[in-house]
Write a protein that holds these residues in place. Sequence first.
Motif, PDB file in Angstrom:
ATOM      1  N   GLY A 130     -21.167 103.423  45.629  1.00 46.73           N
ATOM      2  CA  GLY A 130     -21.707 102.983  46.489  1.00 46.73           C
ATOM      3  C   GLY A 130     -21.212 102.188  47.996  1.00 46.73           C
ATOM      4  O   GLY A 130     -19.444 103.119  48.241  1.00 46.73           O
ATOM      5  N   ILE A 131     -21.580 102.152  48.592  1.00 50.95           N
ATOM      6  CA  ILE A 131     -20.893 101.207  49.824  1.00 50.95           C
ATOM      7  C   ILE A 131     -20.338 100.181  49.860  1.00 50.95           C
ATOM      8  O   ILE A 131     -20.278  99.169  49.283  1.00 50.95           O
ATOM      9  N   THR A 132     -18.928 100.303  50.423  1.00 55.54           N
ATOM     10  CA  THR A 132     -17.677  99.715  49.636  1.00 55.54           C
ATOM     11  C   THR A 132     -17.727  98.109  50.472  1.00 55.54           C
ATOM     12  O   THR A 132     -18.621  98.542  52.269  1.00 55.54           O
ATOM     13  N   SER A 133     -17.676  97.088  50.162  1.00 58.43           N
ATOM     14  CA  SER A 133     -17.738  95.437  51.113  1.00 58.43           C
ATOM     15  C   SER A 133     -17.451  96.085  51.942  1.00 58.43           C
ATOM     16  O   SER A 133     -17.566  95.501  53.357  1.00 58.43           O
ATOM     17  N   GLY A 134     -15.906  96.425  52.441  1.00 59.94           N
ATOM     18  CA  GLY A 134     -15.502  96.522  53.233  1.00 59.94           C
ATOM     19  C   GLY A 134     -16.007  97.369  54.610  1.00 59.94           C
ATOM     20  O   GLY A 134     -15.928  97.035  55.740  1.00 59.94           O
ATOM     21  N   LEU A 135     -16.973  98.111  54.214  1.00 62.95           N
ATOM     22  CA  LEU A 135     -17.996  99.097  55.632  1.00 62.95           C
ATOM     23  C   LEU A 135     -18.542  98.092  56.140  1.00 62.95           C
ATOM     24  O   LEU A 135     -19.119  97.916  57.128  1.00 62.95           O
ATOM     25  N   ALA A 136     -19.097  97.830  54.993  1.00 64.14           N
ATOM     26  CA  ALA A 136     -20.306  96.825  55.210  1.00 64.14           C
ATOM     27  C   ALA A 136     -19.965  95.189  56.161  1.00 64.14           C
ATOM     28  O   ALA A 136     -21.350  95.156  56.894  1.00 64.14           O
ATOM     29  N   ALA A 137     -19.258  95.171  55.125  1.00 61.28           N
ATOM     30  CA  ALA A 137     -18.286  93.435  56.622  1.00 61.28           C
ATOM     31  C   ALA A 137     -18.122  93.930  58.003  1.00 61.28           C
ATOM     32  O   ALA A 137     -18.593  93.472  58.428  1.00 61.28           O
ATOM     33  N   ALA A 138     -17.936  95.539  58.232  1.00 61.46           N
ATOM     34  CA  ALA A 138     -17.460  95.909  59.951  1.00 61.46           C
ATOM     35  C   ALA A 138     -18.671  95.795  60.458  1.00 61.46           C
ATOM     36  O   ALA A 138     -19.195  95.728  61.395  1.00 61.46           O
ATOM     37  N   THR A 139     -20.106  96.489  59.882  1.00 65.13           N
ATOM     38  CA  THR A 139     -21.569  96.347  59.908  1.00 65.13           C
ATOM     39  C   THR A 139     -22.087  95.251  60.737  1.00 65.13           C
ATOM     40  O   THR A 139     -22.389  94.929  61.695  1.00 65.13           O
ATOM     41  N   ALA A 140     -21.355  94.453  59.658  1.00 65.24           N
ATOM     42  CA  ALA A 140     -21.978  93.008  59.877  1.00 65.24           C
ATOM     43  C   ALA A 140     -21.832  92.449  60.844  1.00 65.24           C
ATOM     44  O   ALA A 140     -22.107  91.838  61.742  1.00 65.24           O
ATOM     45  N   LEU A 141     -20.899  93.239  61.409  1.00 65.57           N
ATOM     46  CA  LEU A 141     -19.681  92.481  62.701  1.00 65.57           C
ATOM     47  C   LEU A 141     -20.332  93.154  64.140  1.00 65.57           C
ATOM     48  O   LEU A 141     -20.514  92.533  65.232  1.00 65.57           O
ATOM     49  N   GLY A 142     -20.773  94.348  63.381  1.00 61.99           N
ATOM     50  CA  GLY A 142     -21.875  95.121  64.270  1.00 61.99           C
ATOM     51  C   GLY A 142     -20.391  96.102  65.614  1.00 61.99           C
ATOM     52  O   GLY A 142     -20.732  96.671  65.832  1.00 61.99           O
ATOM     53  N   VAL A 143     -19.131  96.307  64.550  1.00 58.12           N
ATOM     54  CA  VAL A 143     -17.761  97.250  64.804  1.00 58.12           C
ATOM     55  C   VAL A 143     -17.729  97.763  64.205  1.00 58.12           C
ATOM     56  O   VAL A 143     -18.082  98.338  63.000  1.00 58.12           O
ATOM     57  N   PRO A 144     -17.573  99.448  64.760  1.00 59.91           N
ATOM     58  CA  PRO A 144     -16.800 100.438  63.612  1.00 59.91           C
ATOM     59  C   PRO A 144     -15.302 100.020  63.063  1.00 59.91           C
ATOM     60  O   PRO A 144     -14.775  98.614  63.280  1.00 59.91           O
ATOM     61  N   LEU A 145     -15.234 100.946  62.178  1.00 63.32           N
ATOM     62  CA  LEU A 145     -13.429 101.031  61.276  1.00 63.32           C
ATOM     63  C   LEU A 145     -12.886 101.492  61.993  1.00 63.32           C
ATOM     64  O   LEU A 145     -11.922 101.158  62.647  1.00 63.32           O
ATOM     65  N   THR A 146     -13.730 102.551  63.287  1.00 66.35           N
ATOM     66  CA  THR A 146     -12.136 103.760  63.607  1.00 66.35           C
ATOM     67  C   THR A 146     -13.049 103.530  64.953  1.00 66.35           C
ATOM     68  O   THR A 146     -14.236 103.783  65.113  1.00 66.35           O
ATOM     69  N   HIS A 147     -12.357 104.087  66.270  1.00 67.27           N
ATOM     70  CA  HIS A 147     -13.017 104.236  67.450  1.00 67.27           C
ATOM     71  C   HIS A 147     -11.750 104.786  68.246  1.00 67.27           C
ATOM     72  O   HIS A 147     -10.581 105.007  67.745  1.00 67.27           O
ATOM     73  N   ARG A 148     -12.448 105.730  68.568  1.00 66.06           N
ATOM     74  CA  ARG A 148     -11.532 107.415  69.492  1.00 66.06           C
ATOM     75  C   ARG A 148     -10.176 106.373  70.069  1.00 66.06           C
ATOM     76  O   ARG A 148      -9.211 106.527  70.652  1.00 66.06           O
ATOM     77  N   ASP A 149     -11.228 105.443  70.906  1.00 61.40           N
ATOM     78  CA  ASP A 149     -10.143 104.162  71.845  1.00 61.40           C
ATOM     79  C   ASP A 149      -9.241 103.161  71.381  1.00 61.40           C
ATOM     80  O   ASP A 149      -8.724 102.890  72.560  1.00 61.40           O
ATOM     81  N   HIS A 150      -9.527 102.800  70.304  1.00 65.43           N
ATOM     82  CA  HIS A 150      -9.373 101.330  69.819  1.00 65.43           C
ATOM     83  C   HIS A 150      -8.049 101.395  68.024  1.00 65.43           C
ATOM     84  O   HIS A 150      -7.104 100.956  68.197  1.00 65.43           O
ATOM     85  N   ALA A 151      -9.396 102.357  67.803  1.00 62.39           N
ATOM     86  CA  ALA A 151      -8.535 102.481  66.242  1.00 62.39           C
ATOM     87  C   ALA A 151      -8.744 104.064  65.590  1.00 62.39           C
ATOM     88  O   ALA A 151      -9.421 104.505  65.640  1.00 62.39           O
ATOM     89  N   HIS A 152      -7.515 104.737  66.064  1.00 63.33           N
ATOM     90  CA  HIS A 152      -7.223 106.223  65.139  1.00 63.33           C
ATOM     91  C   HIS A 152      -7.186 106.372  63.264  1.00 63.33           C
ATOM     92  O   HIS A 152      -7.705 107.897  63.079  1.00 63.33           O
ATOM     93  N   GLY A 153      -7.130 105.198  62.848  1.00 65.10           N
ATOM     94  CA  GLY A 153      -7.700 105.354  61.563  1.00 65.10           C
ATOM     95  C   GLY A 153      -7.648 103.592  60.462  1.00 65.10           C
ATOM     96  O   GLY A 153      -7.453 102.909  61.384  1.00 65.10           O
ATOM     97  N   VAL A 154      -7.895 104.236  59.662  1.00 62.46           N
ATOM     98  CA  VAL A 154      -8.376 102.713  58.924  1.00 62.46           C
ATOM     99  C   VAL A 154      -7.087 101.767  58.030  1.00 62.46           C
ATOM    100  O   VAL A 154      -7.318 103.290  56.638  1.00 62.46           O
ATOM    101  N   ILE A 155      -7.466 101.478  56.331  1.00 62.70           N
ATOM    102  CA  ILE A 155      -5.847 101.173  55.619  1.00 62.70           C
ATOM    103  C   ILE A 155      -7.575 100.019  55.033  1.00 62.70           C
ATOM    104  O   ILE A 155      -7.434  98.625  55.847  1.00 62.70           O
TER     105      ILE A 155
END
Length: 270
Positions: A130-155
């Motif tokens: 299922g879609i984990t709430s951590g991913l849904a939370a980022a989407t709620a904010l309108g942001v990604p969890l990874t980004h080539r300019d800002h984040a190379h990974g996620v914990i």
Amino acid sequence: MTTATPTAVTVRGTCTLVGAGPGDPDLLTLKAVKAMRQASVLLVDDLVSDAVLAMALKGRRTRPRVVHVGKRGGCASTPQAFIERLMIAEAQRGERVVRLKGGDPFIFGRGGEEAEHLRAAGIEVEVVNGITSGLAAATALGVPLTHRDHAHGVIFVTGHARDAEAELDWATLGAAAAQGLTLVIYMGVSQAERLQAGLLHHLAAHTPAAAVQHASLPQQRTVLTNVAGLATTLRGEGIGSPAILIVGDVLRGVAALAAPARDTSHAVAA
């Protein structure tokens, strides 16, 4: 003439661990809906929304037996050992058991423990993500969890350790975040002061942080702040469980943060 003794037949049911996602029934997978509607017994966690449960029962000629087995961080919960024994007993009776869990069964959902116990008892186990709430939370904010300019990974990390010996080293996690990793913290609101103090060992005080309560649901709330103001902001805004904390530069300078979506509260700490 000898009469053959009938061979005893062992009736075996099945058990499916189904991720109910963050709460919005539109985010359920087709496979999850199919599994729920084939169940004869539904074991339902507290964090499964009423709308998702209604989807599980929709169009059923025969209503499954629904058992609520509460599991919510920081609250009185059904003992995990009892839930595992119940799943095994129902499957051994030949039932099609669905364990309906908020988010994803294998991300802080104790799905691994349950699968081990079921397999040890000889029960067939299937897992539906299922879609984990951590991913849904980022989407709620309108942001990604990874980004080539800002984040190379996620914990993905839990703020609710099983015991004192398993307490996380938040300073080490802060050092990882300082290297360009996004932290997604589940069940961390009650530990906000402790984790904030640890993160500040290696993270700049102005590093962006956010909290999302009830991600994807109509009562969703978002709060934006920074690491130095995290605990104070959570208290001031009355943010409680279930909530996801996100820390990292993916939150920085995103236009979506300045224009919260309708029905979403918004606060920024100085």
